[in-house]
Enzyme design. Sequence first.
Site, PDB file in Angstrom:
ATOM      1  N   GLY A 249       0.811  -1.215   0.000  1.00  0.00           N
ATOM      2  CA  GLY A 249       0.000   0.000   0.000  1.00  0.00           C
ATOM      3  C   GLY A 249       0.840   1.258   0.000  1.00  0.00           C
ATOM      4  O   GLY A 249       0.506   2.255  -0.665  1.00  0.00           O
ATOM      5  N   ASP A 250       1.955   1.243   0.743  1.00  0.00           N
ATOM      6  CA  ASP A 250       2.866   2.382   0.753  1.00  0.00           C
ATOM      7  C   ASP A 250       3.486   2.581  -0.631  1.00  0.00           C
ATOM      8  O   ASP A 250       3.692   3.714  -1.083  1.00  0.00           O
ATOM      9  CB  ASP A 250       3.975   2.159   1.778  1.00  0.00           C
ATOM     10  CG  ASP A 250       3.434   1.774   3.140  1.00  0.00           C
ATOM     11  OD1 ASP A 250       2.372   2.313   3.537  1.00  0.00           O
ATOM     12  OD2 ASP A 250       4.056   0.930   3.807  1.00  0.00           O
TER      13      ASP A 250
END
Length: 305
Positions: A249-250
Site C-alpha cells: 500500500g505504501d
Amino acid sequence: MIYTVTLNPALDYIVELHTLNAGEVNRVNNDHKYPGGKGINVSRVLNNLKVPSIATGFIGGFIGDYIEAFLKEEGVNTDFIKVSGDTRINVKVKCSDEETEINGAGPKIDNQDLNKLFSKLEQLNSEDFLVLSGNVQKTLSQDIYAIIMSKCTKNGVKVIVDTTGKSLIDTLKYKPFLIKPNNHELGDIFNVKITSQEEVITYGKKLVDMGSENIIISLAEKGSILITAKGIYKATAPKGIVKNSVGAGDSLIGGLLAKYSQGIDIVESFRWATATGSATAFSVDLCKEDYVLQLLPQVKISEIY
C-alpha cells in the site's frame, strides 16, 4: 517536494526459520533488517523510482541512528526529530507459510517534540506534497493528523492520508488530496461488510462527499478503484506470486506521487501506482524501478463512469 511523516518508525527485523519450537533455542536460516514505518516506506519507494523526498518524524536511540544511516546510505533525504526514548524494533518471524509479528511500542513523544514537527511542516507550501501515513501511537492524540493538516493545508499543501478509523475521518474536513483505505477498512469506517464492487463505489463516494479530493480503494488481487470528482476508474492487478505482506500500500502511494508530482494526470499516475504496489507485493523488499516497468503493461485502466 514530497515530504513523508512517520510518527512511530521501527527497525523491522525479519527472521526466517524452518521450524519454530516454543520454549527452546531456535536458530535462524536468514535474517534481514530494514527501516520500517509507512511514511519511510513511501520515501524509499520514491527513491527507488528516482524521485526525491524528505522523510521526517521521530527517531531515538541507537535504533534511530541506524535507521537514519540506512536511509542516507540508500540516498533518501531525512529530517528527523531526535527524541529521548528508543525507536522500536518489530520482529517478524517467517516460518514455513506463516508469519508472526511482535511489534514494539515506540518512544513517548512530548509537546516539545511535536512543536518541532509542526514548525517544520508549517513551512510547506502549494508546491509540496505531504504524506501522513500509519497508525497513531498511543502517546499521541488520535486526531494528530487532523491537527497537522489544520496547520499546513492553509498554505495549499496537498496531503495524502493513509490511516484508518477515526484518525482518518477527522482529516476529511481539511480536504486531503488522497486517502487510501482497502475494502475492509472502508467497510469498518461505515460499520458494514462490503461484498461487491458497487458497494465499494457507494461507500467510497461517501468519503469523497465528506471531503477527500481523491480516494483509492485497494481490492488485493482484484485490482483497485480510483474515485475522483471527475470520474471513477478501475485498475487490473498484475499477476505474480505474493512474497511480501509489508509495504504494498505504501508503494502504491509512492508510485502515484512519483508520476503525479511530475505533472502526469491522476489516472495515468493511478496506473503506475497499481504496478508499483504489485511490484512490492511480488518482491522480498520494496520494489525496484525495473520491476515496476516490467509489470506496467499488465495494468489496464477502465472508466466505470
